[in-house]
Scaffold this motif. Structure first.
Motif, short mmCIF file in Angstrom:
data_model
loop_
_atom_site.label_atom_id
_atom_site.label_comp_id
_atom_site.label_asym_id
_atom_site.label_seq_id
_atom_site.Cartn_x
_atom_site.Cartn_y
_atom_site.Cartn_z
N UNK A 1 18.22 -28.72 39.33
CA UNK A 1 19.52 -29.03 39.92
C UNK A 1 19.91 -28.01 41.00
N UNK A 2 19.82 -26.74 40.66
CA UNK A 2 20.13 -25.70 41.65
C UNK A 2 19.15 -25.75 42.81
N UNK A 3 17.92 -26.18 42.53
CA UNK A 3 16.91 -26.28 43.58
C UNK A 3 17.26 -27.33 44.60
N UNK A 4 17.74 -28.47 44.16
CA UNK A 4 18.11 -29.55 45.09
C UNK A 4 19.34 -29.14 45.91
N UNK A 5 20.43 -28.81 45.23
CA UNK A 5 21.67 -28.46 45.93
C UNK A 5 21.49 -27.20 46.78
N UNK B 1 12.14 -43.68 33.13
CA UNK B 1 11.76 -44.19 34.45
C UNK B 1 12.83 -43.87 35.49
N UNK B 2 14.10 -44.10 35.16
CA UNK B 2 15.19 -43.88 36.12
C UNK B 2 15.29 -42.40 36.49
N UNK B 3 15.20 -41.55 35.47
CA UNK B 3 15.29 -40.11 35.71
C UNK B 3 14.12 -39.63 36.56
N UNK B 4 12.92 -40.14 36.25
CA UNK B 4 11.74 -39.76 37.02
C UNK B 4 11.90 -40.18 38.49
N UNK B 5 12.35 -41.41 38.72
CA UNK B 5 12.51 -41.90 40.08
C UNK B 5 13.53 -41.06 40.85
N UNK B 6 14.65 -40.73 40.19
CA UNK B 6 15.71 -39.95 40.85
C UNK B 6 15.22 -38.57 41.25
N UNK B 7 14.59 -37.87 40.30
CA UNK B 7 14.13 -36.52 40.59
C UNK B 7 13.05 -36.50 41.66
N UNK B 8 12.12 -37.46 41.58
CA UNK B 8 11.05 -37.51 42.59
C UNK B 8 11.63 -37.77 43.98
N UNK C 1 11.74 -31.36 50.08
CA UNK C 1 10.48 -30.70 50.43
C UNK C 1 10.41 -30.28 51.90
N UNK C 2 10.81 -31.12 52.86
CA UNK C 2 10.68 -30.72 54.27
C UNK C 2 11.50 -29.49 54.66
N UNK C 3 12.58 -29.19 53.93
CA UNK C 3 13.39 -28.02 54.27
C UNK C 3 13.00 -26.81 53.43
N UNK D 1 -0.08 -28.23 40.74
CA UNK D 1 -0.88 -29.44 40.96
C UNK D 1 -0.07 -30.71 40.71
N UNK D 2 0.81 -30.68 39.72
CA UNK D 2 1.68 -31.83 39.48
C UNK D 2 2.61 -32.08 40.66
N UNK D 3 3.15 -31.00 41.21
CA UNK D 3 4.03 -31.14 42.37
C UNK D 3 3.29 -31.74 43.56
N UNK D 4 2.09 -31.24 43.81
CA UNK D 4 1.31 -31.74 44.94
C UNK D 4 0.92 -33.21 44.74
N UNK D 5 0.52 -33.55 43.52
CA UNK D 5 0.13 -34.94 43.27
C UNK D 5 1.31 -35.89 43.40
N UNK D 6 2.53 -35.37 43.22
CA UNK D 6 3.73 -36.19 43.37
C UNK D 6 4.21 -36.25 44.81
N UNK D 7 3.53 -35.55 45.70
CA UNK D 7 3.90 -35.59 47.11
C UNK D 7 5.00 -34.63 47.51
N UNK D 8 5.15 -33.53 46.76
CA UNK D 8 6.19 -32.55 47.06
C UNK D 8 5.63 -31.45 47.96
N UNK D 9 5.72 -31.65 49.26
CA UNK D 9 5.32 -30.61 50.20
C UNK D 9 3.82 -30.52 50.42
#
Length: 424
Positions: free
Chosen positions: A119-123, A150-157, A164-166, A179-187
């Motif tokens: 949460x702190x990471x996003x904001x 499913x809903x929580x996963x979609x929201x967080x992803x 990620x771009x900032x 590795x989980x972050x990279x496989x999910x397309x985070x940066x």
């Protein structure tokens, strides 16, 4: 001229502010809450290390705090509460916290913002970007989109991909989390680093049981010492205390004298205590509350446990091993980096706590095997979890990110460092 602090040279930020990188940096950390958890203690270590190294450090935190961890913060670190910054999702509070963070970053003229937890990471990252902070770093202590609905996963992803771009750098506590972050397309891969969550290794290696261990276990003076199980974890849903108590009968039937010590505190503690009473486990289960001597509890234990359904690479597992105690844990991303089945512990399926209870009972019944695993635990190389090394590696990442920022701004002809080697 308002200066920041490091050792690289000069640059001009997007706000026209010149940074003297040969001096101290102004580093602002952001975390949703400050309780006695692994991510919180990791954040405090990072703040303290930077402050002790001469940097100007500010720790922005949410509304949930515990005095005992606040007391661990170095006096040179400035603590500031952020209105509306809560762990649960609340649109009104979240917008309030976002604007409060933007104002803070601008007022503090932060050179680096380092966010922690989801949460702190996003904001924090969006606020830092809006405030024109030169370097934005996110600490990944846990992957929020694993073992959730499913809903929580979609929201967080979705939010993580937007942030990620900032983000100039991601610091994960394990290779598995990275590795989980990279496989999910985070940066991009070149923005991801692994820095293990450090602690004082010697404190755990040289510990002895508490002087009052008999009183703690509620033993009479002439009673023999029973087998002792220990789980150190905050009382919150993902730690699954209640679910484990529901299968603890499998251990109790085979070893009726075994004692389970649950150390820690949290919002579910009273509910878990009530559940233990309902199951008739008052004698077998001991609740210690928060302890400032976890190393002594580990020294008392025969076997240590962790049954979380969602973690990063929990530092408590390394603390168990540093104390020379084998661990039975549910399978988690990154766990196999250090916990090796048959060498220093046992790993059981994440969604099968009954299998975990069976494994615990089998180990306590086989003292020779338990002793072998304890020897393996004591011999485990934990040098990557040294708190001093953690501080050095984070500092190296800060310097690289600022160097890249300076190069991108074209303020210097200095060649950017592209493959900096983290301290070993």
């Amino acid at each position: 001229m308002d200066s920041a602090r490091s050792v690289l040279g000069y640059e001009t930020t997007g706000c026209g502010r010149q940074i003297d990188m040969r001096r101290r940096l102004r580093i602002v950390h952001v975390i949703t809450r400050l309780i006695n958890g692994g991510a919180d203690e990791n954040t405090v270590h990072a703040c303290n290390w930077a402050a002790q190294g001469g940097h100007d450090v500010v720790l922005l935190h949410g509304e949930t705090v515990q005095p005992k961890i606040m007391a661990k913060v170095d006096p040179r670190v400035k603590l500031i509460g952020v209105p509306g910054l809560t762990r649960s999702i609340s649109p009104v509070s979240d917008v309030r916290a976002l604007f409060a963070l933007i104002r803070r970053f601008r007022a503090l003229k932060a050179d680096i913002v380092h966010t922690h937890t989801s949460k702190a990471g996003i904001l924090g990252r969006f606020a830092a970007w809006a405030a024109g902070v030169p370097a934005i770093v996110h600490g990944v202590h846990i992957v929020p989109f694993v073992n959730v609905g499913v809903a929580e996963r979609f929201t967080y992803l979705a939010l993580e991909k937007l942030a990620a771009p900032v983000t100039n750098a991601f610091i994960s506590v394990s290779a598995g989390i990275r590795d989980l972050c990279l496989s999910a397309g985070m940066g991009r891969p070149d923005k991801h680093y692994v820095v293990h969550s450090g602690f004082d290794l010697d404190r755990f290696r040289n510990a002895v049981p508490p002087d009052d261990w008999r009183e703690l276990l509620r033993l009479t003076p002439d009673a023999p010492r029973p087998p002792v199980l220990l789980m150190m974890a905050a009382f919150e849903p993902r730690k699954r205390h209640r679910e484990f108590l529901d299968v603890f009968e499998k251990v109790e039937v085979r070893l009726p004298d075994a004692v389970l010590v649950l150390a820690g505190d949290g919002p579910l503690r009273s509910a878990i205590e009530s559940r233990a009473k309902c199951l008739g486990l008052e004698r077998q289960v001991v609740f210690t509350g928060y302890r400032d001597d976890p190393e002594r509890l580990i020294a008392l234990a025969d076997l240590c446990l962790l049954c979380s359904m969602r973690e990063g690479l929990p530092r408590v597992v390394m603390q168990y091993l540093a104390g020379g105690k084998p661990c039975v844990a549910c399978d988690l991303p990154g766990l196999r980096e250090v916990l090796r089945p048959g060498i220093n512990g046992v790993i059981t399926p994440t969604h099968d706590l009954a299998a975990m209870a069976d494994a615990i009972a089998a180990l306590l019944e086989d003292r020779e095997r338990l002793t072998c695993l304890a020897q393996g635990a004591a011999a485990t190389d934990l040098s990557n979890w040294d708190a001093r090394l953690m501080g050095k590696r984070i500092d190296a990442i800060y310097r690289k990110v600022l160097d890249q920022h300076r190069a991108n701004k074209g303020a210097s002809t200095r060649r950017p460092v592209r493959n900096i080697a983290l301290p070993r």
